[in-house]
Design an enzyme around this catalytic site. Structure first.
Site, PDB file in Angstrom:
ATOM      1  N   THR A  68       0.857  -1.193   0.000  1.00 59.49           N
ATOM      2  CA  THR A  68       0.000   0.000   0.000  1.00 59.49           C
ATOM      3  C   THR A  68       0.891   1.241   0.000  1.00 59.49           C
ATOM      4  O   THR A  68       1.841   1.318   0.791  1.00 59.49           O
ATOM      5  CB  THR A  68      -0.932  -0.014   1.235  1.00 59.49           C
ATOM      6  OG1 THR A  68      -1.734  -1.190   1.170  1.00 59.49           O
ATOM      7  CG2 THR A  68      -1.826   1.216   1.286  1.00 59.49           C
ATOM      8  N   GLU A  95      -3.571  -7.491   5.882  1.00 58.47           N
ATOM      9  CA  GLU A  95      -2.993  -7.620   7.233  1.00 58.47           C
ATOM     10  C   GLU A  95      -3.399  -8.946   7.893  1.00 58.47           C
ATOM     11  O   GLU A  95      -3.669  -9.008   9.084  1.00 58.47           O
ATOM     12  CB  GLU A  95      -3.331  -6.401   8.107  1.00 58.47           C
ATOM     13  CG  GLU A  95      -2.711  -5.136   7.521  1.00 58.47           C
ATOM     14  CD  GLU A  95      -2.516  -3.996   8.494  1.00 58.47           C
ATOM     15  OE1 GLU A  95      -2.320  -4.263   9.680  1.00 58.47           O
ATOM     16  OE2 GLU A  95      -2.533  -2.854   8.038  1.00 58.47           O
TER      17      GLU A  95
HETATM   18  C1  FAD Z   1      -5.265  -3.983  -1.237  1.00 63.17           C
HETATM   19  C2  FAD Z   1      -4.166  -4.712  -0.510  1.00 63.17           C
HETATM   20  C3  FAD Z   1      -3.261  -3.985   0.237  1.00 63.17           C
HETATM   21  C4  FAD Z   1      -2.203  -4.636   0.891  1.00 63.17           C
HETATM   22  N1  FAD Z   1      -1.252  -3.891   1.541  1.00 63.17           N
HETATM   23  C5  FAD Z   1      -0.145  -4.513   2.023  1.00 63.17           C
HETATM   24  C6  FAD Z   1       0.955  -3.737   2.555  1.00 63.17           C
HETATM   25  O1  FAD Z   1       0.892  -2.508   2.636  1.00 63.17           O
HETATM   26  N2  FAD Z   1       2.072  -4.409   2.954  1.00 63.17           N
HETATM   27  C7  FAD Z   1       2.169  -5.764   2.879  1.00 63.17           C
HETATM   28  O2  FAD Z   1       3.213  -6.295   3.266  1.00 63.17           O
HETATM   29  N3  FAD Z   1       1.137  -6.521   2.402  1.00 63.17           N
HETATM   30  C8  FAD Z   1      -0.005  -5.925   1.965  1.00 63.17           C
HETATM   31  N4  FAD Z   1      -1.027  -6.688   1.441  1.00 63.17           N
HETATM   32  C9  FAD Z   1      -0.884  -8.139   1.364  1.00 63.17           C
HETATM   33  C10 FAD Z   1      -1.833  -8.904   2.267  1.00 63.17           C
HETATM   34  O3  FAD Z   1      -1.448  -8.760   3.611  1.00 63.17           O
HETATM   35  C11 FAD Z   1      -1.820 -10.355   1.763  1.00 63.17           C
HETATM   36  O4  FAD Z   1      -2.548 -10.358   0.539  1.00 63.17           O
HETATM   37  C12 FAD Z   1      -2.450 -11.318   2.747  1.00 63.17           C
HETATM   38  O5  FAD Z   1      -1.641 -11.450   3.883  1.00 63.17           O
HETATM   39  C13 FAD Z   1      -2.681 -12.712   2.137  1.00 63.17           C
HETATM   40  O6  FAD Z   1      -1.572 -13.172   1.444  1.00 63.17           O
HETATM   41  P1  FAD Z   1      -1.771 -13.763  -0.052  1.00 63.17           P
HETATM   42  O7  FAD Z   1      -2.505 -12.719  -0.810  1.00 63.17           O
HETATM   43  O8  FAD Z   1      -0.454 -14.180  -0.566  1.00 63.17           O
HETATM   44  O9  FAD Z   1      -2.730 -15.000   0.123  1.00 63.17           O
HETATM   45  P2  FAD Z   1      -2.285 -16.516   0.463  1.00 63.17           P
HETATM   46  O10 FAD Z   1      -1.407 -16.531   1.660  1.00 63.17           O
HETATM   47  O11 FAD Z   1      -1.789 -17.172  -0.767  1.00 63.17           O
HETATM   48  O12 FAD Z   1      -3.670 -17.140   0.852  1.00 63.17           O
HETATM   49  C14 FAD Z   1      -4.610 -17.671  -0.100  1.00 63.17           C
HETATM   50  C15 FAD Z   1      -5.740 -18.321   0.683  1.00 63.17           C
HETATM   51  O13 FAD Z   1      -5.230 -19.420   1.461  1.00 63.17           O
HETATM   52  C16 FAD Z   1      -5.572 -19.244   2.818  1.00 63.17           C
HETATM   53  N5  FAD Z   1      -4.525 -19.770   3.693  1.00 63.17           N
HETATM   54  C17 FAD Z   1      -3.189 -19.551   3.612  1.00 63.17           C
HETATM   55  N6  FAD Z   1      -2.547 -20.180   4.608  1.00 63.17           N
HETATM   56  C18 FAD Z   1      -3.484 -20.791   5.359  1.00 63.17           C
HETATM   57  C19 FAD Z   1      -3.478 -21.599   6.537  1.00 63.17           C
HETATM   58  N7  FAD Z   1      -2.325 -21.887   7.175  1.00 63.17           N
HETATM   59  N8  FAD Z   1      -4.637 -22.076   7.009  1.00 63.17           N
HETATM   60  C20 FAD Z   1      -5.804 -21.771   6.380  1.00 63.17           C
HETATM   61  N9  FAD Z   1      -5.896 -21.020   5.273  1.00 63.17           N
HETATM   62  C21 FAD Z   1      -4.762 -20.531   4.767  1.00 63.17           C
HETATM   63  C22 FAD Z   1      -5.748 -17.733   2.989  1.00 63.17           C
HETATM   64  O14 FAD Z   1      -6.524 -17.425   4.124  1.00 63.17           O
HETATM   65  C23 FAD Z   1      -6.411 -17.361   1.680  1.00 63.17           C
HETATM   66  O15 FAD Z   1      -7.778 -17.623   1.741  1.00 63.17           O
HETATM   67  C24 FAD Z   1      -2.100  -6.051   0.819  1.00 63.17           C
HETATM   68  C25 FAD Z   1      -3.060  -6.774   0.095  1.00 63.17           C
HETATM   69  C26 FAD Z   1      -4.074  -6.127  -0.572  1.00 63.17           C
HETATM   70  C27 FAD Z   1      -5.058  -6.930  -1.373  1.00 63.17           C
END
Ligand code: FAD
Length: 389
Positions: free
Chosen positions: A158, A371
Site C-alpha cells: 500500500t 494484514e
Molecule cells: C489492497 C491490498 C493492500 C495490501 N497492503 C499490504 C501492505 O501494505 N504491505 C504488505 O506487506 N502486504 C499488503 N497486502 C498483502 C496482504 O497482507 C496479503 O494479501 C495477505 O496477507 C494474504 O496473502 P496472499 O494474498 O499471498 O494470500 P495466500 O497466503 O496465498 O492465501 C490464499 C488463501 O489461502 C488461505 N490460507 C493460507 N494459509 C493458510 C493456513 N495456514 N490455514 C488456512 N488457510 C490458509 C488464505 O486465508 C487465503 O484464503 C495487501 C493486500 C491487498 C489486497
C-alpha cells in the site's frame, strides 16, 4: 466500564467527518473510476495531523492514542475506505515500525517527517511467494563493507508507488528462518529501489497497491531497523496495531453502507409505501446495525487495550494480539455482510454506480484479506486461546 467517547474524542470525530464529507466525498466516485491516488489530499491530511496520529508531539505527531486513531480511520473510511487505507498503512505500519523499533537517530530522521506528513510511508512484508506465510520471505539483504545490498521484490505494498520511505523485510540469515529476517528503511531515490506493477483492483481503487523492487539496492548500515534477524518477529507486533486500523476501516465502511441503505429505504416507495415499512427490510437494517455495534465494541476495546499497554510501558508483545485479531476478523466479515445487504436493500440501484452501496460492496472485501486473512486471524486467535506460540 466507560462506553462513551470523551468530549475531545467526539470533537475529533466531528472534525474528521466534516473534512471527509467536505474534501473527500465530492471526489470519491471519480477517484475510484480512474483508480486515481489522491496525492492532492495528502498535504491536507498532514495539516490535520492525520499522518502522525499515534506518535508523540516530540516526533512530529499528534500525540493521540489508538482510540483516536481508530476513530479517525473509521470516519475517513465511512466516506472513502481508500483514504482510510492510505492513512492506516502510513501510520500503523511504516511509521510505527520505525517509531517502535528504530534508534533515536532513525526516529529523528524518519519518524519526524513521516508524522508531520512531509513524507509518505509504505511497509513491505508480502511477497509473491510469501503471503500468509510471510516467514517464507525471499528478498535478501547481504552485508557488504558499506552496508547492505537488497535484492528481490515485494507485492501488494500500500502506497508503494508514492512512498518516500519504505520499511522492507529481507532475509539476512536463511539458516535462522523467521529469526533471520531483518527490517530495512529504504528511501525513495535510492539506486536499485523502484516501484513495480501497480495493481488494478476490485475495490479501494484510489489506494495505491504496488509491487516494490530491489535490484542491487544498497542501503547504509544505519538503515537496518531494529535488531538484525528480528524484522519478522517485530512485524508481527506491528500487525497487532495494524489490525486495529483494518477493523476501523471495516467499521467505517459498514457504517457508510448502512447509512446509505437507511436513507434509501426511507425514500424508496414500492407497493404504495416506503420499503423501510416492510419487515423484511427492517430486519435487514436491524441485523446490520447490530453487527456494526458489535464490530465497534470489539474495535474500540482493542484500541483501548493497545493504549493501556502503551501507557503501562514495557514490551507490548501479545498484550492485545487476541483482541486486535478478533476485532479485525469480526469487523471485516461483518463489513462484507453489511455491504451485501446494503446493495440488496437498494435493489437494482444498488448494482449501479449511482449510489455508494456498490463501491462499499467492492471495497469491504479487502478487510477479510489485508494484514492477515480471516483464516489467519482465526489461527492467531486459536493460538492465543490454546497458549501456543
Ligand atoms: C489492497 C491490498 C493492500 C495490501 N497492503 C499490504 C501492505 O501494505 N504491505 C504488505 O506487506 N502486504 C499488503 N497486502 C498483502 C496482504 O497482507 C496479503 O494479501 C495477505 O496477507 C494474504 O496473502 P496472499 O494474498 O499471498 O494470500 P495466500 O497466503 O496465498 O492465501 C490464499 C488463501 O489461502 C488461505 N490460507 C493460507 N494459509 C493458510 C493456513 N495456514 N490455514 C488456512 N488457510 C490458509 C488464505 O486465508 C487465503 O484464503 C495487501 C493486500 C491487498 C489486497
Amino acid at each position: 466500564m466507560e462506553f462513551s467517547f470523551s468530549d475531545e474524542q467526539q470533537h475529533l470525530r466531528r472534525t474528521v467527518r466534516e473534512f471527509a464529507e467536505g474534501e473527500i466525498a465530492p471526489h470519491v466516485r471519480e477517484w475510484d473510476a480512474e483508480a486515481h491516488f489522491p496525492a492532492e489530499i495528502v498535504p491536507k491530511l498532514a495539516e490535520m495531523g492525520l499522518l502522525g496520529v499515534i506518535f508523540p508531539e516530540k516526533y512530529g505527531g499528534a500525540g493521540f492514542g489508538y482510540v483516536e486513531y481508530a476513530l479517525i480511520v473509521e470516519e475517513l473510511s465511512r466516506v472513502d475506505g481508500a483514504v482510510g487505507l492510505t492513512v492506516a498503512a502510513h501510520n500503523s505500519l511504516c511509521t510505527n515500525h520505525i517509531y517502535k523499533f528504530g534508534s533515536e537517530e532513525q526516529k529523528r530522521r524518519f519518524v519526524v517527517p513521516l508524522a508531520q506528513g512531509k513524507k509518505l510511508g509504505c511497509w513491505s512484508l508480502t511477497e509473491p511467494e510469501a503471503g500468509s506465510d510471510a516467514s517464507g520471505t525471499r528478498t535478501v539483504a547481504q552485508k557488504d563493507p558499506r552496508g547492505w545490498v537488497l535484492n528481490g521484490s515485494k507485492t501488494f505494498t500500500t502506497n508503494g508507488s508514492y512512498a518516500d520511505v519504505c520499511v522492507a523485510m529481507a532475509v539476512t540469515d536463511p539458516a535462522k528462518k523467521s529469526h533471520g529476517i531483518s527490517a530495512f528503511i529504504v528511501e525513495k531515490g535510492t539506486p536499485g529501489f523502484r516501484p513495480g506493477k501497480r495493481e488494478d483492483k476490485l475495490g479501494l481503487r484510489a489506494s495505491d497497491t504496488s509491487e516494490v523492487v530491489f535490484s542491487d539496492c544498497r542501503v547504509p548500515a544505519e538503515n537496518l531497523l531494529g535488531e538484525e534477524g528480528e524484522g519478522f518477529v517485530n512485524s508481527l507486533q506491528i500487525l497487532d496495531g495494524g489490525r486495529i486500523s483494518i477493523a476501523a476501516l471495516a467499521l467505517g465502511m459498514s457504517q457508510g453502507a448502512y447509512e446509505c441503505a437507511v436513507q434509501y429505504a426511507k425514500q424508496r416507495k414500492q407497493f404504495g409505501k416506503a420499503i423501510a415499512e416492510f419487515q423484511a427490510i427492517q430486519f435487514k437494517l436491524a441485523d446490520m446495525a447490530t453487527q456494526i455495534d458489535a464490530a465497534r465494541l470489539l474495535t474500540y476495546r482493542a484500541a483501548w487495550l493497545a493504549d493501556r499497554a502503551i501507557a503501562e510501558g514495557g514490551d507490548h508483545e501479545g498484550r492485545f494480539t487476541r483482541e486486535s485479531s478478533m476485532a479485525k476478523l469480526y469487523a471485516g466479515e461483518a463489513a462484507v455482510r453489511v455491504a451485501n445487504e446494503a446493495v440488496q436493500i437498494l435493489g437494482g440501484y444498488g448494482f449501479t454506480k449511482d449510489y455508494p452501496a456498490e463501491k462499499f460492496y467492492r471495497d469491504v472485501k479487502l478487510c477479510t484479506i489485508g494484514e492477515g486473512t480471516s483464516e489467519i486471524q482465526r489461527l492467531v486467535i486459536a493460538r492465543q486461546l490454546l497458549g501456543k506460540s
